[in-house]
Design a protein around this motif. Structure first.
Motif, PDB file in Angstrom:
ATOM      1  N   GLY A 101       0.525   8.267   2.258  1.00  0.00           N
ATOM      2  CA  GLY A 101       1.408   7.530   1.348  1.00  0.00           C
ATOM      3  C   GLY A 101       1.286   8.048  -0.079  1.00  0.00           C
ATOM      4  O   GLY A 101       2.282   8.245  -0.783  1.00  0.00           O
ATOM      5  N   GLN A 102       0.045   8.291  -0.504  1.00  0.00           N
ATOM      6  CA  GLN A 102      -0.166   8.826  -1.859  1.00  0.00           C
ATOM      7  C   GLN A 102       0.450  10.218  -1.973  1.00  0.00           C
ATOM      8  O   GLN A 102       1.035  10.578  -2.999  1.00  0.00           O
ATOM      9  N   GLU A 125      -6.568   1.755  -3.742  1.00  0.00           N
ATOM     10  CA  GLU A 125      -6.800   2.083  -2.336  1.00  0.00           C
ATOM     11  C   GLU A 125      -8.061   2.923  -2.177  1.00  0.00           C
ATOM     12  O   GLU A 125      -8.878   2.707  -1.269  1.00  0.00           O
ATOM     13  N   PRO A 130      -2.890  -1.973   6.884  1.00  0.00           N
ATOM     14  CA  PRO A 130      -3.619  -1.516   5.690  1.00  0.00           C
ATOM     15  C   PRO A 130      -4.129  -2.663   4.821  1.00  0.00           C
ATOM     16  O   PRO A 130      -5.126  -2.518   4.116  1.00  0.00           O
ATOM     17  N   SER A 159      14.030   5.916   0.572  1.00  0.00           N
ATOM     18  CA  SER A 159      12.584   5.686   0.551  1.00  0.00           C
ATOM     19  C   SER A 159      11.866   6.887  -0.061  1.00  0.00           C
ATOM     20  O   SER A 159      10.777   6.758  -0.585  1.00  0.00           O
ATOM     21  N   LEU A 191       4.022  10.164  -2.792  1.00  0.00           N
ATOM     22  CA  LEU A 191       4.290   9.882  -4.204  1.00  0.00           C
ATOM     23  C   LEU A 191       4.076  11.129  -5.061  1.00  0.00           C
ATOM     24  O   LEU A 191       4.912  11.483  -5.888  1.00  0.00           O
ATOM     25  N   LEU A 196      -3.446   6.882   6.465  1.00  0.00           N
ATOM     26  CA  LEU A 196      -2.157   6.316   6.054  1.00  0.00           C
ATOM     27  C   LEU A 196      -2.074   6.193   4.528  1.00  0.00           C
ATOM     28  O   LEU A 196      -1.065   6.555   3.917  1.00  0.00           O
ATOM     29  N   ASP A 197      -3.135   5.678   3.923  1.00  0.00           N
ATOM     30  CA  ASP A 197      -3.170   5.580   2.457  1.00  0.00           C
ATOM     31  C   ASP A 197      -2.943   6.963   1.838  1.00  0.00           C
ATOM     32  O   ASP A 197      -2.160   7.117   0.905  1.00  0.00           O
ATOM     33  N   PRO A 212       3.515   1.489   6.504  1.00  0.00           N
ATOM     34  CA  PRO A 212       4.690   1.878   7.288  1.00  0.00           C
ATOM     35  C   PRO A 212       5.778   0.811   7.261  1.00  0.00           C
ATOM     36  O   PRO A 212       6.917   1.087   7.648  1.00  0.00           O
ATOM     37  N   LYS A 245      -1.858   2.878  -8.692  1.00  0.00           N
ATOM     38  CA  LYS A 245      -1.641   2.391  -7.323  1.00  0.00           C
ATOM     39  C   LYS A 245      -2.709   2.968  -6.390  1.00  0.00           C
ATOM     40  O   LYS A 245      -3.356   2.244  -5.629  1.00  0.00           O
ATOM     41  N   ASN A 250      -6.308   3.968   8.896  1.00  0.00           N
ATOM     42  CA  ASN A 250      -5.807   3.312   7.687  1.00  0.00           C
ATOM     43  C   ASN A 250      -5.976   4.195   6.454  1.00  0.00           C
ATOM     44  O   ASN A 250      -5.110   4.243   5.584  1.00  0.00           O
ATOM     45  N   TYR A 262       0.866  -1.184   0.000  1.00  0.00           N
ATOM     46  CA  TYR A 262       0.000   0.000   0.000  1.00  0.00           C
ATOM     47  C   TYR A 262       0.901   1.232   0.000  1.00  0.00           C
ATOM     48  O   TYR A 262       2.002   1.192   0.553  1.00  0.00           O
ATOM     49  N   SER A 263       0.421   2.328  -0.609  1.00  0.00           N
ATOM     50  CA  SER A 263       1.241   3.552  -0.715  1.00  0.00           C
ATOM     51  C   SER A 263       1.800   3.972   0.636  1.00  0.00           C
ATOM     52  O   SER A 263       2.926   4.424   0.726  1.00  0.00           O
ATOM     53  N   GLY A 264       0.961   3.864   1.674  1.00  0.00           N
ATOM     54  CA  GLY A 264       1.382   4.403   2.967  1.00  0.00           C
ATOM     55  C   GLY A 264       1.776   3.337   3.957  1.00  0.00           C
ATOM     56  O   GLY A 264       1.832   3.606   5.159  1.00  0.00           O
ATOM     57  N   SER A 320       9.623   0.948   4.622  1.00  0.00           N
ATOM     58  CA  SER A 320      11.026   1.310   4.877  1.00  0.00           C
ATOM     59  C   SER A 320      11.716   0.221   5.690  1.00  0.00           C
ATOM     60  O   SER A 320      12.912  -0.028   5.521  1.00  0.00           O
TER      61      SER A 320
END
Lengths: 173, 283
Positions: free
Chosen positions: B81-82, B164, A153, B23, B85, B77-78, A57, B160, B74, A53-55, A60
């Motif tokens: 994360g996006q 999500e 996630p 990262s 990017l 977090l998605d 954790p 991607k 959650n 998933y993009s996020g 890393s």
């Protein structure tokens, strides 16, 4: 150092298959299907990894674990590449990985994703069915979805109506 | 031949530092550096995800039920994360040596390009869910269109993120229906939320010069082209939820150009505090 001393990529895959996922340590990174490629470019080992998933954790930590494992096996020149496309899908979890998940108490993903990326659960629901998720503890199919989101996630929360245990379902994506 | 480093005992501190650097996107100017409209567009995508992600994360530990708490965390977090990017790519295209963190933590409110909708306070749970639904229904259409972007980096991120966001939309639509077509209390709150937020939805579909440049380059769709699909999704869900959208409401706008509500500054004050107080701090 001569090129012939470089370990073959089969050997590298084997080493990577020993690296556990940091959040679900019963399955390895290769079970999870996130190692996309391993190749030597000259004397540099290039390992291509795709995020779940993009996020997530764990991403890393996964990179750190790959690096630590390969260094421990004597790899000196290492390049970790991130590849987004094609996006990771639960279809890439190996059959062995699915069995390990089940034995650990996490229901493995049911079916796969369609070619256009539509989620199996949604397709099934549109056809008037609900996906049947089997309880990883007692095997009952009499289970209920509590939430589409779970402890990480990649998981959803379910409950077994027979043995009454809550459990995680590794949802399709 | 120089002596080899000890290969069996990895230096974890050094590896951790290296992993942190690797990262994120490395700040290497891309061949297309210096395309201001492209950078602007990528910041819009990244800032929507960042600010909504931060807003949703504010529920962590405060949601009405454990499952909701987990679901919101959650999704936050998605989105974050996006955001990494999108802002990572924005920094790369910009080519000024900044990275995603620098864009997130070191810009002031006037430099943020998110929609006003996503910076609005969480309000009650109804406002949070309705805001999420109205945005998710837009977000999924935008990402679907971006999957065929002429820029493969954009298409990759969109493919991607779309997977999500499909889960986000499924959940927010389900809950809008359940709470709208629920008790008198839940219905009243969902209707109030819809009425309050509706005047912040128009901004999603306003085309400007940046959007036109992106559409001409085949990088992104014109936002106005996404409206019919959004209208259809929203109408179907609201009908099932027994809720009524206001008609002819005044529509606020400005976020895409950096003109924000007073709420954004407070978000940034909390989100950016550490990097502002301790520049370059890492752990």
């Amino acid at each position: 150092m001569s090129v012939t001393t470089l370990p073959p990529t089969d050997q590298i895959w084997e080493w990577l298959s020993q690296v556990p996922d940091p959040e679900i340590p019963v399955i390895s990174l290769t079970d999870l299907g996130i190692i996309r490629d391993v190749e030597w470019q000259g004397d540099t080992l290039v390992v291509t990894v795709t995020p779940t998933y993009s996020g997530c954790p764990a991403t890393s930590v996964i990179n750190l674990d790959i690096e630590a494992a390969l260094r421990a096996h004597g790899i000196q020149k290492l390049d970790l590449k991130r590849q987004l496309s094609p996006a990771w899908t639960t279809d890439w979890i190996t059959p062995e990985g699915r069995e390990k998940l089940r034995a650990y108490g996490i229901a493995p993903p049911v079916d796969g994703t369609a070619a256009d990326g539509v989620l199996a659960g949604r397709v099934s629901r549109l056809m008037g069915n609900n996906l049947t998720i089997q309880c990883p503890r007692c095997g009952s199919t009499h289970t209920q979805k509590v939430s589409q989101f779970g402890s990480t996630p990649c998981k959803a929360s379910y409950r077994c109506a027979d043995c009454l245990e809550p459990f995680d379902y590794f949802k399709c994506i | 031949m120089p002596s080899l480093p000890d290969m069996t005992t990895p230096n974890l501190t050094a590896l951790a530092g290296q992993a942190l650097t690797e990262s994120g996107h490395v700040a290497v100017p891309a061949p297309d550096a210096g395309q201001p409209e492209f950078v602007e567009f990528l910041q819009r995508m990244g800032d929507n995800a960042l600010i909504l992600g931060h807003r949703v994360s504010e529920w962590c530990g405060h949601s009405p039920a454990l499952e909701e708490d987990i679901a919101l965390a959650n999704q936050a977090l998605d989105l974050i994360g996006q955001c990494q990017l999108w802002l990572g790519l924005a920094a790369e295209v910009e080519g000024k040596g900044r990275d995603a963190d620098a864009l997130a933590y070191l810009r002031d409110a006037g430099a943020f390009r998110n929609l006003l909708l996503v910076e609005l306070p969480n309000g009650d749970f109804g406002v949070t869910l309705m805001r999420q639904f109205l945005f998710d229904a837009f977000h999924i259409e935008m990402l679907r269109a971006l999957k065929t972007s002429s820029d493969s980096r954009v298409a990759d991120i969109a493919a991607k993120a779309e997977k999500e966001v499909a889960y986000h939309l499924e959940r927010s639509a389900d809950l809008v229906i359940r709470l709208g077509d629920g008790t008198d209390e839940s219905r009243a709150r969902m209707q109030a939320a819809l009425t309050k937020l509706w005047s912040y939805t128009g901004e999603m579909f306003v085309d400007d010069a940046v959007d036109q440049a992106m559409a001409d380059a085949g990088i992104a769709p014109l936002p106005s082209s996404l409206q019919p699909a959004w209208d259809k999704t929203v109408a179907a869900v609201l009908e099932e939820a027994t809720l009524t959208a206001p008609t002819g409401a005044w529509q606020h706008k400005g976020g895409k150009k950096g003109i924000h509500t007073e709420h954004l500054g407070y978000i940034l004050a909390e989100m950016q505090f550490l990097q502002r107080a301790y520049p370059g701090a890492r752990w």
